[in-house]
Design an enzyme around this catalytic site. Structure first.
Site, short mmCIF file in Angstrom:
data_model
loop_
_atom_site.label_atom_id
_atom_site.label_comp_id
_atom_site.label_asym_id
_atom_site.label_seq_id
_atom_site.Cartn_x
_atom_site.Cartn_y
_atom_site.Cartn_z
CB SER A 1 -9.14 6.82 2.09
OG SER A 1 -8.52 6.13 3.17
CG ASP B 1 -1.96 1.79 0.12
OD1 ASP B 1 -2.49 0.67 0.25
OD2 ASP B 1 -2.64 2.83 -0.02
CG HIS C 1 -6.17 2.91 0.98
ND1 HIS C 1 -4.91 3.48 1.10
CD2 HIS C 1 -7.01 3.72 1.67
CE1 HIS C 1 -5.00 4.59 1.82
NE2 HIS C 1 -6.26 4.76 2.18
#
Length: 221
Positions: free
Chosen positions: A45, A193, A196
């Protein structure tokens, strides 16, 4: 126009046609030599640009740098959210159907977050490099280092970090010490979060990668 003049005119046209035909293979050969080279980013990701527009992910930022310099390379973003090093091994054959001149391996963060044994991650990274070189012996490999919080203890955290450098040294790859250097742990450079990177964070990640990648690009020009 008399017969003699017409003959000269026809001969001139034939000569011109032959000249064009004789030059055509040279032009075609030049086009083949100028084939756009491929840089494949194999990642998770962090590479896919989770939570962002694809144009903000660091591989796209690097493509912009390449274009601004007029370099003959195209970036392929092979990032997949949730991907582990084992998943990268499984996907690699499909991704390598396209000829790749440079492979950037940015996998392993999910391994560390899940507490996967370090030796398993190391073997998967080795397998990725070996597969790529077997398919394209001249491929240049760039390996990105990963680090994780001490969720599974200090020893696991150290062993995990060191495994990437050990693989880079053993397989003589180009080496990015830490993909998220200057970004990890900084709330203002990450999504809510705190895992990321946001768009600004990805621009810094792109610089981390570019410092190592640019000399590799120049070596293939």
């Amino acid at each position: 126009m008399n017969r003699r003049q017409r003959g000269g005119h026809i001969c001139g046209r034939l000569f011109g046609l032959l000249l064009i035909l004789s030059c055509a293979p040279v032009v075609a050969g030049a086009q083949r030599n100028d084939r756009v080279k491929t840089i494949l980013f194999l990642g998770d990701s962090l590479t896919a640009g989770y939570g962002l527009d694809s144009a903000d992910a660091y591989p796209a930022v690097i493509q912009q740098k390449i274009q601004s310099l007029g370099l003959n390379f195209e970036v392929v973003n092979g990032g997949l959210s949730g991907e582990t090093s084992a998943g990268g091994v499984r996907r690699l054959d499909w991704l390598l159907r396209r000829q790749v001149e440079i492979l950037v391996v940015a996998l392993g963060s999910n391994d560390g977050l899940r507490g996967i044994p370090v030796e398993e991650t190391r073997k998967n990274l080795q397998s990725i490099i070996t597969k790529a070189r077997k398919r394209y012996p001249s491929v240049k490999v760039v390996l990105a280092g990963m680090q994780i919080p001490p969720t599974f203890g200090q020893q696991y955290t150290r062993d995990f970090r060191d495994a990437f450098l050990e693989v880079a040294r053993t397989y003589r790859t180009a080496w990015i010490p830490f993909l998220l250097d200057g970004v990890g742990g900084k709330p203002e450079l990450n999504l809510p979060d705190r895992i990321h990177p946001n768009a600004e964070g990805h621009r810094i990640v792109a610089e981390n990668v570019w410092k190592v990648l640019y000399p590799v690009l120049k070596s293939l020009e």
